[in-house]
Design a protein around this motif. Sequence first.
Motif, short mmCIF file in Angstrom:
data_model
loop_
_atom_site.label_atom_id
_atom_site.label_comp_id
_atom_site.label_asym_id
_atom_site.label_seq_id
_atom_site.Cartn_x
_atom_site.Cartn_y
_atom_site.Cartn_z
N VAL A 213 0.86 -1.19 0.00
CA VAL A 213 0.00 0.00 0.00
C VAL A 213 0.90 1.24 0.00
CG1 VAL A 213 -1.76 1.32 1.22
CG2 VAL A 213 -1.83 -1.19 1.25
N ASP A 214 0.71 2.08 -1.01
CA ASP A 214 1.47 3.33 -1.10
C ASP A 214 0.58 4.50 -0.67
OD1 ASP A 214 3.80 2.18 -2.02
OD2 ASP A 214 3.17 2.29 -4.12
N VAL A 215 1.13 5.35 0.19
CA VAL A 215 0.43 6.57 0.60
C VAL A 215 1.17 7.74 -0.03
CG1 VAL A 215 -0.26 8.04 2.50
CG2 VAL A 215 -0.34 5.56 2.76
N ILE A 216 0.45 8.49 -0.85
CA ILE A 216 1.07 9.64 -1.53
C ILE A 216 0.69 10.91 -0.76
CG2 ILE A 216 1.15 10.98 -3.65
CD1 ILE A 216 0.46 8.41 -5.16
N GLU A 217 1.70 11.63 -0.30
CA GLU A 217 1.47 12.89 0.41
C GLU A 217 2.44 13.92 -0.14
OE1 GLU A 217 0.51 13.94 4.92
OE2 GLU A 217 2.60 13.34 4.64
N LEU A 218 1.91 14.96 -0.73
CA LEU A 218 2.73 16.01 -1.32
C LEU A 218 2.82 17.21 -0.38
CD1 LEU A 218 1.23 15.86 -4.94
CD2 LEU A 218 3.19 14.59 -4.03
N THR A 219 4.00 17.71 -0.19
CA THR A 219 4.19 18.85 0.70
C THR A 219 5.06 19.90 0.05
OG1 THR A 219 6.16 17.91 1.73
CG2 THR A 219 4.05 17.35 2.73
N ALA A 220 4.97 21.12 0.56
CA ALA A 220 5.86 22.20 0.15
C ALA A 220 6.45 22.79 1.42
CB ALA A 220 5.09 23.26 -0.63
N GLY A 221 7.75 22.84 1.51
CA GLY A 221 8.39 23.27 2.74
C GLY A 221 9.22 22.13 3.31
N LYS A 222 10.47 22.42 3.66
CA LYS A 222 11.41 21.39 4.08
C LYS A 222 10.91 20.55 5.24
CE LYS A 222 16.19 20.82 5.61
NZ LYS A 222 17.47 21.50 5.92
N TYR A 223 10.25 21.20 6.22
CA TYR A 223 9.85 20.48 7.42
C TYR A 223 8.34 20.28 7.54
CZ TYR A 223 14.66 21.15 8.95
OH TYR A 223 16.03 21.13 9.04
N LYS A 224 7.64 20.41 6.43
CA LYS A 224 6.21 20.15 6.46
C LYS A 224 5.98 18.65 6.62
CE LYS A 224 1.97 21.73 6.10
NZ LYS A 224 1.44 22.69 7.05
N ARG A 225 5.23 18.26 7.65
CA ARG A 225 4.97 16.85 7.93
C ARG A 225 6.28 16.10 8.18
NH1 ARG A 225 -0.40 16.10 9.14
NH2 ARG A 225 -1.72 17.07 7.58
N SER A 226 7.04 16.55 9.17
CA SER A 226 8.32 15.90 9.48
C SER A 226 8.12 14.46 9.92
CB SER A 226 9.05 16.68 10.59
OG SER A 226 9.32 18.00 10.17
N VAL A 227 7.08 14.25 10.71
CA VAL A 227 6.75 12.91 11.20
C VAL A 227 5.27 12.68 10.98
CG1 VAL A 227 6.67 11.39 13.21
CG2 VAL A 227 8.58 12.98 12.94
N THR A 228 4.92 11.55 10.34
CA THR A 228 3.52 11.21 10.12
C THR A 228 3.28 9.76 10.53
OG1 THR A 228 3.84 10.42 7.85
CG2 THR A 228 3.45 12.78 8.14
N ALA A 229 2.00 9.40 10.56
CA ALA A 229 1.64 8.04 10.97
C ALA A 229 1.90 7.02 9.87
CB ALA A 229 0.17 8.00 11.38
N TRP A 230 1.93 7.48 8.62
CA TRP A 230 2.02 6.51 7.51
C TRP A 230 3.31 6.64 6.68
CZ3 TRP A 230 -2.16 9.72 8.37
CH2 TRP A 230 -2.06 10.98 7.79
N GLY A 231 4.04 7.72 6.86
CA GLY A 231 5.27 7.90 6.10
C GLY A 231 6.48 7.32 6.82
N LYS A 232 7.57 7.15 6.10
CA LYS A 232 8.81 6.66 6.69
C LYS A 232 9.39 7.73 7.61
CE LYS A 232 13.34 4.73 5.55
NZ LYS A 232 14.26 4.33 4.47
N THR A 233 9.72 7.33 8.82
CA THR A 233 10.27 8.27 9.79
C THR A 233 11.78 8.37 9.61
OG1 THR A 233 8.54 7.71 11.38
CG2 THR A 233 10.48 8.83 12.23
N THR A 234 12.25 9.57 9.32
CA THR A 234 13.68 9.78 9.10
C THR A 234 14.32 10.42 10.34
OG1 THR A 234 13.37 12.02 8.20
CG2 THR A 234 13.22 10.16 6.65
N GLU A 235 15.62 10.31 10.45
CA GLU A 235 16.34 10.91 11.57
C GLU A 235 16.22 12.43 11.53
OE1 GLU A 235 17.70 9.54 14.21
OE2 GLU A 235 16.92 7.63 13.44
#
Length: 340
Positions: A213-235
């Motif tokens: 299952v792919d979740v597509i989330e488009l953002t503008a801004g470097k830190y928009k949605r830094s951490v989400t429930a469905w996206g990969k959490t990065t350091e």
Amino acid sequence: MYELLISYLFFLLKGLTVVLLIAAVIAVLASLRSNKVESAIRFESLNQKRQDLKKALLQQFAKSGVKASKQAYKQYLNTIRTKKKLDSGIEKLSKRGYVLHFVGDTKASAVKALREEITAILHVAQADDEVVVVLESPGGSVPDYGLVAAQLIRIKQAKLRLTVCVDKVAASGGYLAAVVADRVLAAPFAYIGSIGVVLTMPNIHELLKKNDVDVIELTAGKYKRSVTAWGKTTEVGKRHTKEKMQSIHDQFKDLVVSYRPQIDINTVASGEYWTAKNAMSLGLIDDITTSDTYISELTTTCEVYTLSTPKKRNLKQMLVASTQAMTQTIIDQLQSSTMV
């Protein structure tokens, strides 16, 4: 018999339709009327309420025939008569106190009623009057409890004395609101403190990936949605989110220090909570007592009023209540019709 039952059922359904229409009309009229009448906020004299209760209890015991009870009741009546005579000859100059109740959930939903009640008090209060807020909250959303604190600060800006009483808990956002008071009082085993910030969020990225299952989330801004429930959490995302939380924590600590400069903020801002005895030794509260005790003592020196805001039912709630009542009537009638 079956046809009779069906006819009766249709009759009840027609009745339900009529009830719903009537309820809708009443709701609309009530809504229109509410825009024209005075505030729904109620002021109730605690002095009078307690006096009436005491009189009723003494009267009840006096009827038991016990001599001491009769004498106590007679003495009480004489005291009241004397007080009325004195009051009729002089102008009352006693201060007034106002009691508010705030029970907070994670969204501080009660702030809507709180802000309206505070506005009502500011319209009638005089300098040096006292406002007592009986507060209970384990904390919640940062902006919501920041608003609660801001509303309480309005009381102090009006030169009124503000006392917060905590009978159970004022932690995290609850303490953020309470700390702005002139005095914070707590019951012996009330929880106080938890000066910290927390963010809890499940992450189902791996589960979605495992199930293609792919979740597509488009953002503008470097830190928009830094951490989400469905996206990969990065350091990078976790570090940025932690920095934002630390900024909020620093602001929380600054607020505490501004109202309680004697506190060792590094000791109390660890996220821990304490019962009242330890909280008092740390400077988080000023005294250990219950709201009942404090308010009762206040009635001996002030005219004390408690404020309440009756909850209004909207059209949806009225229709639901009417439907439930009518449905229950239908069920009761059907059950009674099939009984042998």
